[in-house]
Design a protein around this motif. Sequence first.
Motif, PDB file in Angstrom:
ATOM      1  N   MET A 102       0.823  -1.200   0.000  1.00  0.00           N
ATOM      2  CA  MET A 102       0.000   0.000   0.000  1.00  0.00           C
ATOM      3  C   MET A 102       0.864   1.260   0.000  1.00  0.00           C
ATOM      4  SD  MET A 102      -2.765   1.370   2.791  1.00  0.00           S
ATOM      5  CE  MET A 102      -1.415   1.778   3.915  1.00  0.00           C
ATOM      6  N   LEU A 103       1.928   1.261   0.812  1.00  0.00           N
ATOM      7  CA  LEU A 103       2.823   2.420   0.849  1.00  0.00           C
ATOM      8  C   LEU A 103       3.535   2.617  -0.486  1.00  0.00           C
ATOM      9  CD1 LEU A 103       4.449   2.126   4.395  1.00  0.00           C
ATOM     10  CD2 LEU A 103       2.625   3.681   3.656  1.00  0.00           C
ATOM     11  N   LYS A 104       3.849   1.516  -1.138  1.00  0.00           N
ATOM     12  CA  LYS A 104       4.501   1.589  -2.448  1.00  0.00           C
ATOM     13  C   LYS A 104       3.559   2.223  -3.475  1.00  0.00           C
ATOM     14  CE  LYS A 104       6.860  -1.270  -5.901  1.00  0.00           C
ATOM     15  NZ  LYS A 104       7.261  -2.661  -6.256  1.00  0.00           N
ATOM     16  N   ILE A 105       2.304   1.825  -3.434  1.00  0.00           N
ATOM     17  CA  ILE A 105       1.313   2.381  -4.361  1.00  0.00           C
ATOM     18  C   ILE A 105       1.094   3.870  -4.098  1.00  0.00           C
ATOM     19  CG2 ILE A 105      -1.125   2.303  -5.051  1.00  0.00           C
ATOM     20  CD1 ILE A 105      -1.019  -0.720  -4.383  1.00  0.00           C
ATOM     21  N   SER A 106       1.035   4.229  -2.812  1.00  0.00           N
ATOM     22  CA  SER A 106       0.748   5.620  -2.434  1.00  0.00           C
ATOM     23  C   SER A 106       1.982   6.511  -2.472  1.00  0.00           C
ATOM     24  CB  SER A 106       0.157   5.663  -1.024  1.00  0.00           C
ATOM     25  OG  SER A 106       1.127   5.270  -0.062  1.00  0.00           O
ATOM     26  N   LYS A 107       3.162   5.883  -2.682  1.00  0.00           N
ATOM     27  CA  LYS A 107       4.435   6.605  -2.619  1.00  0.00           C
ATOM     28  C   LYS A 107       4.601   7.301  -1.257  1.00  0.00           C
ATOM     29  CE  LYS A 107       4.501   7.378  -7.616  1.00  0.00           C
ATOM     30  NZ  LYS A 107       4.534   8.381  -8.720  1.00  0.00           N
ATOM     31  N   LYS A 108       4.121   6.574  -0.230  1.00  0.00           N
ATOM     32  CA  LYS A 108       4.198   7.019   1.171  1.00  0.00           C
ATOM     33  C   LYS A 108       3.473   8.347   1.407  1.00  0.00           C
ATOM     34  CE  LYS A 108       8.502   4.538   2.052  1.00  0.00           C
ATOM     35  NZ  LYS A 108       9.886   4.595   2.588  1.00  0.00           N
ATOM     36  N   ARG A 109       2.410   8.568   0.652  1.00  0.00           N
ATOM     37  CA  ARG A 109       1.618   9.787   0.814  1.00  0.00           C
ATOM     38  C   ARG A 109       0.151   9.431   1.092  1.00  0.00           C
ATOM     39  NH1 ARG A 109       3.684  13.142  -4.538  1.00  0.00           N
ATOM     40  NH2 ARG A 109       5.932  13.005  -4.114  1.00  0.00           N
ATOM     41  N   LEU A 110      -0.088   8.884   2.249  1.00  0.00           N
ATOM     42  CA  LEU A 110      -1.455   8.555   2.625  1.00  0.00           C
ATOM     43  C   LEU A 110      -2.196   9.803   3.089  1.00  0.00           C
ATOM     44  CD1 LEU A 110      -1.002   5.204   4.585  1.00  0.00           C
ATOM     45  CD2 LEU A 110      -1.875   5.512   2.270  1.00  0.00           C
ATOM     46  N   LYS A 111      -3.429   9.940   2.653  1.00  0.00           N
ATOM     47  CA  LYS A 111      -4.260  11.058   3.067  1.00  0.00           C
ATOM     48  C   LYS A 111      -5.210  10.609   4.176  1.00  0.00           C
ATOM     49  CE  LYS A 111      -4.131  13.161  -1.550  1.00  0.00           C
ATOM     50  NZ  LYS A 111      -4.945  13.630  -2.696  1.00  0.00           N
ATOM     51  N   MET A 112      -5.876  11.572   4.773  1.00  0.00           N
ATOM     52  CA  MET A 112      -6.797  11.267   5.869  1.00  0.00           C
ATOM     53  C   MET A 112      -7.871  10.283   5.433  1.00  0.00           C
ATOM     54  SD  MET A 112      -7.671  11.547   8.962  1.00  0.00           S
ATOM     55  CE  MET A 112      -6.540  12.850   9.486  1.00  0.00           C
ATOM     56  N   LYS A 113      -8.358  10.416   4.174  1.00  0.00           N
ATOM     57  CA  LYS A 113      -9.433   9.535   3.717  1.00  0.00           C
ATOM     58  C   LYS A 113      -8.994   8.074   3.694  1.00  0.00           C
ATOM     59  CE  LYS A 113      -8.554   9.870  -1.278  1.00  0.00           C
ATOM     60  NZ  LYS A 113      -9.147  10.165  -2.611  1.00  0.00           N
ATOM     61  N   HIS A 114      -7.689   7.858   3.470  1.00  0.00           N
ATOM     62  CA  HIS A 114      -7.188   6.490   3.435  1.00  0.00           C
ATOM     63  C   HIS A 114      -7.197   5.869   4.828  1.00  0.00           C
ATOM     64  CE1 HIS A 114      -5.038   8.235  -0.235  1.00  0.00           C
ATOM     65  NE2 HIS A 114      -6.014   7.471  -0.685  1.00  0.00           N
ATOM     66  N   TYR A 115      -6.815   6.638   5.840  1.00  0.00           N
ATOM     67  CA  TYR A 115      -6.877   6.147   7.212  1.00  0.00           C
ATOM     68  C   TYR A 115      -8.329   5.925   7.644  1.00  0.00           C
ATOM     69  CZ  TYR A 115      -1.914   7.269   7.696  1.00  0.00           C
ATOM     70  OH  TYR A 115      -0.548   7.303   7.535  1.00  0.00           O
ATOM     71  N   VAL A 116      -9.219   6.801   7.167  1.00  0.00           N
ATOM     72  CA  VAL A 116     -10.646   6.651   7.478  1.00  0.00           C
ATOM     73  C   VAL A 116     -11.168   5.326   6.923  1.00  0.00           C
ATOM     74  CG1 VAL A 116     -12.962   7.542   6.993  1.00  0.00           C
ATOM     75  CG2 VAL A 116     -11.127   9.116   7.641  1.00  0.00           C
ATOM     76  N   ILE A 117     -10.773   4.987   5.695  1.00  0.00           N
ATOM     77  CA  ILE A 117     -11.199   3.723   5.082  1.00  0.00           C
ATOM     78  C   ILE A 117     -10.712   2.542   5.909  1.00  0.00           C
ATOM     79  CG2 ILE A 117     -10.922   2.210   3.077  1.00  0.00           C
ATOM     80  CD1 ILE A 117     -10.795   4.737   1.349  1.00  0.00           C
ATOM     81  N   ILE A 118      -9.440   2.591   6.323  1.00  0.00           N
ATOM     82  CA  ILE A 118      -8.864   1.492   7.106  1.00  0.00           C
ATOM     83  C   ILE A 118      -9.630   1.287   8.408  1.00  0.00           C
ATOM     84  CG2 ILE A 118      -6.833   0.733   8.406  1.00  0.00           C
ATOM     85  CD1 ILE A 118      -5.118   2.159   6.265  1.00  0.00           C
ATOM     86  N   PHE A 119      -9.799   2.368   9.178  1.00  0.00           N
ATOM     87  CA  PHE A 119     -10.443   2.233  10.490  1.00  0.00           C
ATOM     88  C   PHE A 119     -11.944   1.978  10.360  1.00  0.00           C
ATOM     89  CE2 PHE A 119      -6.528   4.449  11.781  1.00  0.00           C
ATOM     90  CZ  PHE A 119      -6.143   3.618  12.833  1.00  0.00           C
ATOM     91  N   LEU A 120     -12.537   2.457   9.278  1.00  0.00           N
ATOM     92  CA  LEU A 120     -13.946   2.180   9.040  1.00  0.00           C
ATOM     93  C   LEU A 120     -14.175   0.691   8.834  1.00  0.00           C
ATOM     94  CD1 LEU A 120     -16.844   3.170   8.526  1.00  0.00           C
ATOM     95  CD2 LEU A 120     -16.224   3.463   6.117  1.00  0.00           C
ATOM     96  N   LEU A 121     -13.318   0.070   8.028  1.00  0.00           N
ATOM     97  CA  LEU A 121     -13.451  -1.360   7.772  1.00  0.00           C
ATOM     98  C   LEU A 121     -13.161  -2.182   9.018  1.00  0.00           C
ATOM     99  CD1 LEU A 121     -14.243  -2.794   5.076  1.00  0.00           C
ATOM    100  CD2 LEU A 121     -13.657  -0.391   4.837  1.00  0.00           C
ATOM    101  N   ILE A 122     -12.156  -1.762   9.806  1.00  0.00           N
ATOM    102  CA  ILE A 122     -11.891  -2.454  11.075  1.00  0.00           C
ATOM    103  C   ILE A 122     -13.121  -2.380  11.970  1.00  0.00           C
ATOM    104  CG2 ILE A 122     -10.545  -2.410  13.214  1.00  0.00           C
ATOM    105  CD1 ILE A 122      -8.162  -1.433  11.589  1.00  0.00           C
TER     106      ILE A 122
END
Length: 274
Positions: A102-122
């Motif tokens: 995931m970090l490779k795809i994002s080039k280590k530039r995760l945005k807030m929406k990406h963290y929201v998706i992760i924690f939402l699914l958890i």
Amino acid sequence: MLGIMLRGMAVEVTEAVPGISGSTVAMISGVYERFIYSLSMLTTRKRRKSLPFLLLFGTGMVIGFIIAIFLVGYLLKTFRAPTLLFFVGIIVGFSPYLWKDMLKISKKRLKMKHYVIIFLLIGIVVITQLLGHTSNMNLTNLSLADYFLLGMIGLAASTALLLPGISGALILTIFGVYEFAIESLIMRNLPVVFAIGTGVLIGVLFSSKFIRYLLLHYQLETYCAMIGLVSGSIFAILYNLDSYFNTQTMIISIISFLAGVISLVVLEKMQDQN
């Protein structure tokens, strides 16, 4: 011909274990892209060209599925806690690799929406376990709504077969019906098998193009969702553990957990070499 069948067996054996993705094994064996392409052709006029490969590969998958179901069913019945901890070890071992991708795809530039998706699914996985109706299902007394729900879960599980990193068994675990499905297959409870199987079949036939679309246009968001599901599944498995552990069971479970981590690390290294 035999080689294609053996690859199909390997894919389905791993697909029946929560945490190991059959698509990962398909990548290692060099048939993932051909498998996805052949599935997507089934709803077009070019379906005849894909049928020979799918028949051979599918036969291998059926054989592997039968082997895996009886083996996992026996282990869950005889060594429940160590078996479940082995699954947890596989997931823990796999998570860093999925995060790295995931970090490779994002080039280590995760945005807030990406963290929201992760924690939402958890959160969805945790709530599903705490409030889920599926854990209370009784094989001998299922309603029409239960069968419909099982079909929808089968549909969701089929998409995992096409995603690199998630197994169909993991989706069944998240919804709390993994052991239920294993028991139904062993007991040859045809209505339950038909309900889940129909969902899987429909999903395989019609979701391949959707998965390809997501990976092409929303790859990072898809990986975030997968990380959320995989992380939440650890809670789903531990939530269904027996509350009592004696010393012997604890030692065996720890060894089993470490074996799961190691097996996944070895599998990922094999994939890197390919």
